[in-house]
Scaffold this motif. Structure first.
Motif, mmCIF file in Angstrom:
data_model
loop_
_atom_site.group_PDB
_atom_site.id
_atom_site.type_symbol
_atom_site.label_atom_id
_atom_site.label_comp_id
_atom_site.label_asym_id
_atom_site.label_seq_id
_atom_site.Cartn_x
_atom_site.Cartn_y
_atom_site.Cartn_z
ATOM 1 N N ASP A 151 0.826 -1.208 0.000
ATOM 2 C CA ASP A 151 0.000 0.000 0.000
ATOM 3 C C ASP A 151 0.863 1.262 0.000
ATOM 4 O O ASP A 151 0.534 2.263 -0.633
ATOM 5 C CB ASP A 151 -0.922 0.002 1.228
ATOM 6 C CG ASP A 151 -1.996 -1.071 1.150
ATOM 7 O OD1 ASP A 151 -2.293 -1.506 0.022
ATOM 8 O OD2 ASP A 151 -2.506 -1.484 2.205
ATOM 9 N N THR A 152 1.974 1.221 0.733
ATOM 10 C CA THR A 152 2.850 2.378 0.828
ATOM 11 C C THR A 152 3.608 2.632 -0.474
ATOM 12 O O THR A 152 3.778 3.773 -0.900
ATOM 13 C CB THR A 152 3.868 2.181 1.971
ATOM 14 O OG1 THR A 152 3.167 1.972 3.187
ATOM 15 C CG2 THR A 152 4.784 3.385 2.108
ATOM 16 N N MET A 153 4.036 1.549 -1.152
ATOM 17 C CA MET A 153 4.980 1.686 -2.247
ATOM 18 C C MET A 153 4.365 1.691 -3.630
ATOM 19 O O MET A 153 5.030 2.084 -4.592
ATOM 20 C CB MET A 153 5.990 0.516 -2.183
ATOM 21 C CG MET A 153 6.848 0.500 -0.953
ATOM 22 S SD MET A 153 7.893 1.967 -0.824
ATOM 23 C CE MET A 153 8.764 1.899 -2.374
ATOM 24 N N ARG A 154 3.118 1.270 -3.788
ATOM 25 C CA ARG A 154 2.613 1.027 -5.137
ATOM 26 C C ARG A 154 2.583 2.293 -5.994
ATOM 27 O O ARG A 154 2.826 2.232 -7.207
ATOM 28 C CB ARG A 154 1.230 0.379 -5.078
ATOM 29 C CG ARG A 154 0.161 1.175 -4.367
ATOM 30 C CD ARG A 154 -1.123 0.378 -4.293
ATOM 31 N NE ARG A 154 -2.157 1.077 -3.523
ATOM 32 C CZ ARG A 154 -3.352 0.581 -3.291
ATOM 33 N NH1 ARG A 154 -3.669 -0.624 -3.761
ATOM 34 N NH2 ARG A 154 -4.243 1.267 -2.594
ATOM 35 N N TYR A 155 2.305 3.462 -5.370
ATOM 36 C CA TYR A 155 2.281 4.696 -6.151
ATOM 37 C C TYR A 155 3.700 5.111 -6.525
ATOM 38 O O TYR A 155 3.959 5.530 -7.654
ATOM 39 C CB TYR A 155 1.592 5.807 -5.345
ATOM 40 C CG TYR A 155 1.067 6.930 -6.202
ATOM 41 C CD1 TYR A 155 -0.092 6.749 -6.963
ATOM 42 C CD2 TYR A 155 1.708 8.157 -6.273
ATOM 43 C CE1 TYR A 155 -0.585 7.764 -7.759
ATOM 44 C CE2 TYR A 155 1.224 9.169 -7.069
ATOM 45 C CZ TYR A 155 0.070 8.972 -7.807
ATOM 46 O OH TYR A 155 -0.408 9.980 -8.605
ATOM 47 N N TRP A 156 4.653 4.963 -5.597
ATOM 48 C CA TRP A 156 6.039 5.293 -5.889
ATOM 49 C C TRP A 156 6.594 4.378 -6.973
ATOM 50 O O TRP A 156 7.327 4.832 -7.871
ATOM 51 C CB TRP A 156 6.874 5.185 -4.619
ATOM 52 C CG TRP A 156 8.296 5.618 -4.780
ATOM 53 C CD1 TRP A 156 8.804 6.865 -4.624
ATOM 54 C CD2 TRP A 156 9.406 4.788 -5.143
ATOM 55 N NE1 TRP A 156 10.158 6.871 -4.871
ATOM 56 C CE2 TRP A 156 10.551 5.610 -5.193
ATOM 57 C CE3 TRP A 156 9.537 3.424 -5.441
ATOM 58 C CZ2 TRP A 156 11.806 5.124 -5.517
ATOM 59 C CZ3 TRP A 156 10.794 2.933 -5.760
ATOM 60 C CH2 TRP A 156 11.912 3.778 -5.792
ATOM 61 N N LEU A 157 6.256 3.094 -6.934
ATOM 62 C CA LEU A 157 6.781 2.140 -7.898
ATOM 63 C C LEU A 157 6.285 2.401 -9.311
ATOM 64 O O LEU A 157 6.880 1.932 -10.285
ATOM 65 C CB LEU A 157 6.412 0.711 -7.478
ATOM 66 C CG LEU A 157 7.176 0.148 -6.268
ATOM 67 C CD1 LEU A 157 6.569 -1.169 -5.824
ATOM 68 C CD2 LEU A 157 8.651 -0.024 -6.596
ATOM 69 N N ALA A 158 5.177 3.130 -9.450
ATOM 70 C CA ALA A 158 4.663 3.467 -10.779
ATOM 71 C C ALA A 158 5.452 4.606 -11.411
ATOM 72 O O ALA A 158 5.325 4.854 -12.613
ATOM 73 C CB ALA A 158 3.182 3.830 -10.691
ATOM 74 N N GLY A 159 6.257 5.314 -10.632
ATOM 75 C CA GLY A 159 7.015 6.441 -11.153
ATOM 76 C C GLY A 159 6.200 7.715 -11.138
ATOM 77 O O GLY A 159 5.495 8.020 -12.091
ATOM 78 N N ALA A 212 15.678 7.829 -7.227
ATOM 79 C CA ALA A 212 15.587 8.295 -5.841
ATOM 80 C C ALA A 212 14.514 9.353 -5.678
ATOM 81 O O ALA A 212 13.843 9.416 -4.641
ATOM 82 C CB ALA A 212 16.939 8.843 -5.385
ATOM 83 N N ILE A 213 14.323 10.178 -6.670
ATOM 84 C CA ILE A 213 13.398 11.298 -6.524
ATOM 85 C C ILE A 213 12.036 11.035 -7.156
ATOM 86 O O ILE A 213 11.028 11.600 -6.729
ATOM 87 C CB ILE A 213 14.024 12.580 -7.116
ATOM 88 C CG1 ILE A 213 13.276 13.821 -6.627
ATOM 89 C CG2 ILE A 213 14.050 12.534 -8.619
ATOM 90 C CD1 ILE A 213 13.974 15.110 -6.996
ATOM 91 N N ALA A 214 11.971 10.177 -8.168
ATOM 92 C CA ALA A 214 10.704 10.002 -8.891
ATOM 93 C C ALA A 214 10.251 8.558 -8.995
ATOM 94 O O ALA A 214 9.176 8.302 -9.548
ATOM 95 C CB ALA A 214 10.825 10.593 -10.302
ATOM 96 N N GLY A 215 11.025 7.620 -8.474
ATOM 97 C CA GLY A 215 10.655 6.225 -8.642
ATOM 98 C C GLY A 215 11.128 5.701 -9.990
ATOM 99 O O GLY A 215 11.708 6.436 -10.793
ATOM 100 N N PRO A 216 10.886 4.441 -10.276
ATOM 101 C CA PRO A 216 11.367 3.824 -11.519
ATOM 102 C C PRO A 216 10.498 4.185 -12.723
ATOM 103 O O PRO A 216 9.500 3.520 -13.014
ATOM 104 C CB PRO A 216 11.305 2.321 -11.211
ATOM 105 C CG PRO A 216 10.232 2.193 -10.177
ATOM 106 C CD PRO A 216 10.240 3.461 -9.370
#
Length: 324
Positions: free
Chosen positions: A168-176, A244-248
């Motif tokens: 839940d925490t990471m899914r938005y970051w992992l989308a870039g 680091a700043i925007a995700g993959p």
């Protein structure tokens, strides 16, 4: 002339990024917010939200495109990108571990974790690529990177499956995504990525020699192994800082170098700066488009780049078979 035109287009795209969104702000107000700040709500939106976001999008797009251009020259593979060396998933795994162990949602912690993870992945590529009789060959580098990428991706997905809170925490970051990034994060990665960009531009002439092949490059006095190691370090700085700043964010490093070479030719002294400008332009435009895909909400910019990048990848595979 083409580089000057691209500079103008990047400037216009950043101006549009500061003006367009759920709250529409006239360009005159954007100008006044930058130079005649009065503390009004619109000026605050421009200064604290949209200006940092536009700067981050431009920097990340430029870094990913230059990293992709270096990788394609280094491996002589037109399908190479920052994802191939496991750098993106190295950053992602480090962030997932930080979320799992520390239970944090802090973007600052994610940024540090991602940068360290990207650096660790780059170090492993250096180690794996230097082992054996065919050390530093393009095929060995590609295989080492692809294998490491699959391993890190599997570990990342395994942790996310086992821990729903981390998912839940990471899914938005992992989308870039570029949402919620501020000027502090921009300043955090700026020194590393600026050094990476300047070093990459300085290597343009050397990349022209490496492109001729290892034997030819060595015959011309090029220290090929040292150049490859330096290129990988630069790629880690650029792609690691971007993650680091925007995700993959995917496909920027894959597609943009091809467009740059189509515009200015195969000379890396021009292809690298052109890639930087085109990458900045693409990601700023993608971030603007991400605000209007769904009414009343934003989607991650990485989703937009993937939407347009996937067909481009299929086109490259059919047209070139993945070679430069």
């Amino acid at each position: 002339m083409k580089v000057a035109l691209l500079l103008v287009l990047v400037g216009l795209a950043m101006a549009a990024s500061m003006a367009l969104g759920i709250v529409q702000i006239p360009l005159r107000t954007v100008w006044n917010a930058l130079w005649l700040f009065d503390g009004s709500q619109e000026h605050l939106i421009v200064r604290t939200v949209r200006l940092p976001r536009a700067l981050i999008a431009g920097l990340v797009g430029a870094a990913l495109a230059v990293a992709g251009c270096l990788m394609q020259g280094l491996t002589r593979n037109g399908l190479a990108g920052p994802e191939l060396f496991g750098i993106n998933y190295g950053a992602a795994l480090a962030c997932v571990i930080a979320s799992f162990v520390l239970g944090t949602t802090s973007l600052e912690v994610f940024s540090w974790s991602a940068f360290l993870g990207a650096g660790a992945a780059g170090g492993l590529i250096l180690l794996l690529g230097s082992i054996g009789r065919s050390a530093w060959s393009p095929v060995r580098l590609v295989l080492a990177g692809a294998t490491l990428n699959l391993l890190l991706a599997s570990i990342t997905q395994g942790i996310l499956i086992l821990n729903e809170q981390s998912l839940d925490t990471m899914r938005y970051w992992l989308a870039g995504s570029l949402t919620g990034r501020d000027l502090a994060l921009f300043l955090f990665v700026l020194p590393y990525m600026a050094v990476g960009l300047l070093a990459a531009f300085a290597l343009g002439g050397h990349m022209n020699i490496i492109r001729l092949g290892e034997e030819m490059a060595q015959g011309l006095g090029q220290r090929v192994k040292w150049m490859k190691a330096l290129c990988i370090l630069i790629i880690v700085l650029l792609a690691g800082g971007a993650a680091a700043i925007a995700g993959p964010i995917g496909f920027v490093g894959l597609a943009i170098p091809h467009l740059a070479r189509a515009l200015v030719g195969l000379d890396y002294r021009w292809a690298l700066p052109c890639s930087a400008l085109l990458g900045a332009l693409l990601l700023v435009a993608a971030d603007i488009g991400a605000r209007f895909v769904l009414p009343g909400q934003e989607v991650p910019a990485g989703v937009v780049t993937a939407f347009f990048g996937a067909p481009f990848l299929l086109y490259l595979v059919q047209r070139k078979g993945g070679t430069t």
